[in-house]
Design an enzyme around this catalytic site. Structure first.
Site, PDB file in Angstrom:
ATOM      1  N   PRO A 112       0.810  -1.226   0.000  1.00 41.13           N
ATOM      2  CA  PRO A 112       0.000   0.000   0.000  1.00 41.13           C
ATOM      3  C   PRO A 112       0.840   1.272   0.000  1.00 41.13           C
ATOM      4  CG  PRO A 112      -0.818  -1.556   1.629  1.00 41.13           C
ATOM      5  CD  PRO A 112       0.499  -2.085   1.153  1.00 41.13           C
TER       6      PRO A 112
ATOM      7  N   GLU B  68       2.948  -7.515   8.577  1.00 42.48           N
ATOM      8  CA  GLU B  68       3.235  -6.083   8.493  1.00 42.48           C
ATOM      9  C   GLU B  68       4.157  -5.737   7.328  1.00 42.48           C
ATOM     10  OE1 GLU B  68       1.823  -3.659  10.500  1.00 42.48           O
ATOM     11  OE2 GLU B  68       0.576  -5.378  11.037  1.00 42.48           O
TER      12      GLU B  68
END
Length: 296
Positions: free
Chosen positions: A92, A119
């Site tokens: 992202p 993560e």
């Protein structure tokens, strides 16, 4: 084109066996190889993640398995006489994936995807291979998924359909939304097929007129209408100098005004597709709409 994907969920990539990508593989246009990252672990639990330095929630993917996996894949390609691959890391926080980038990647002979989970991947992996290869961190949108495999499917299909011999009609992608050239920064307009009337709804007369010039003009007009409605940010970065008199008149009808240059970079020019209609970064004239100013 060769395409390698390293993942902890190889089954997630099964869709690469169907539709256009599956046909491209069957025809030998695309060589897809999916690898299980856990094959490069050395403990009985096949560990690929650990807690983050500095604390915080979630886990981070360890550098050792990724390093071994990428080195092994690169060595296999070199043994086959390939040049270094282009590394794609879906995230992202990456640059936006656009049609322009898809076109660029379609020209590469070898892509390697590193979709993360948790993560993300230890940053040192990105730094290491960013120095050794052409590498791109790429985002498919302003949202977060559980992992990067879905992004791999999106990017692969967007790239594969641009490869020679993949689409049944080689001209099919030239009128796509965002296609470089006259469709840059425009969304494709509506499409119709038989029958000519369905549930009382008919098709636009121009499409059965046989007049190719009028049809082309109608399609461009509809592209502007749809873009104005759904993606006004794209209209804002169109350079008026690249549009003809009819284009500008239509935009005026849709409520857009030509604004004088600001002398700097206009809004919205740092992401999205690039091409013939994009000129906002020059600081020249651009388009604006009063209602957009109120919304902002």
């Amino acid at each position: 084109m060769r395409l390698d994907v390293v993942t902890i969920f190889p089954e997630y990539l099964e869709p690469l066996n169907v539709s256009l990508v599956g046909k491209a593989r069957a025809r030998g246009r695309l060589d897809v190889r999916v690898h299980d990252l856990r094959a490069w672990t050395h403990d009985r639990h096949n560990t690929v993640d650990d807690t983050p330095y500095g604390g915080g929630p979630g886990m981070v993917m360890k550098p050792e398995p990724w390093g071994e996996a990428l080195d092994s894949i690169m060595a296999s390609g070199e043994a086959e006489g390939l040049v270094k691959p282009t590394l794609i890391v879906p995230t992202p926080s990456g640059r936006p994936f656009t049609q322009a980038l898809a076109v660029e990647l379609a020209e590469r002979p070898w892509l390697v995807f590193a979709p993360a989970r948790y993560e993300g991947i230890d940053r040192r992996v990105i730094e290491e291979y960013g120095e050794r290869l052409e590498a791109h961190e790429v985002s498919i949108g302003d949202y977060v998924l559980a992992g990067g495999e879905a992004a791999v499917l999106v990017i692969t299909e967007a790239v594969a359909r641009l490869l020679p011999g993949v689409l049944g009609n080689a001209e099919s992608h030239r009128d796509d939304s965002f296609a470089p050239g006259t469709m840059a920064d425009l969304l494709e307009g509506p499409v119709y097929t038989k029958p000519p009337e369905w549930r009382g709804r008919s098709i636009p007369e121009v499409l059965i007129s046989g007049h190719h010039g009028r049809v082309a003009r109608w399609r461009r007009d509809e592209a502007f209408r749809r873009t104005s409605e759904n993606r006004p940010d794209l209209i804002e970065r169109c350079d008026p100098a690249t549009l003809d008199k009819h284009d500008r008149a239509l935009l005026a009808e849709l409520g857009w005004e030509e604004l004088p240059g600001t002398g700097g970079t206009t809004s919205g020019t740092t992401s999205g597709a690039t091409g013939g209609a994009t000129g906002g970064a020059t600081g020249g004239a651009r388009f604006g709409r009063p209602d957009r100013a109120v919304e902002e």
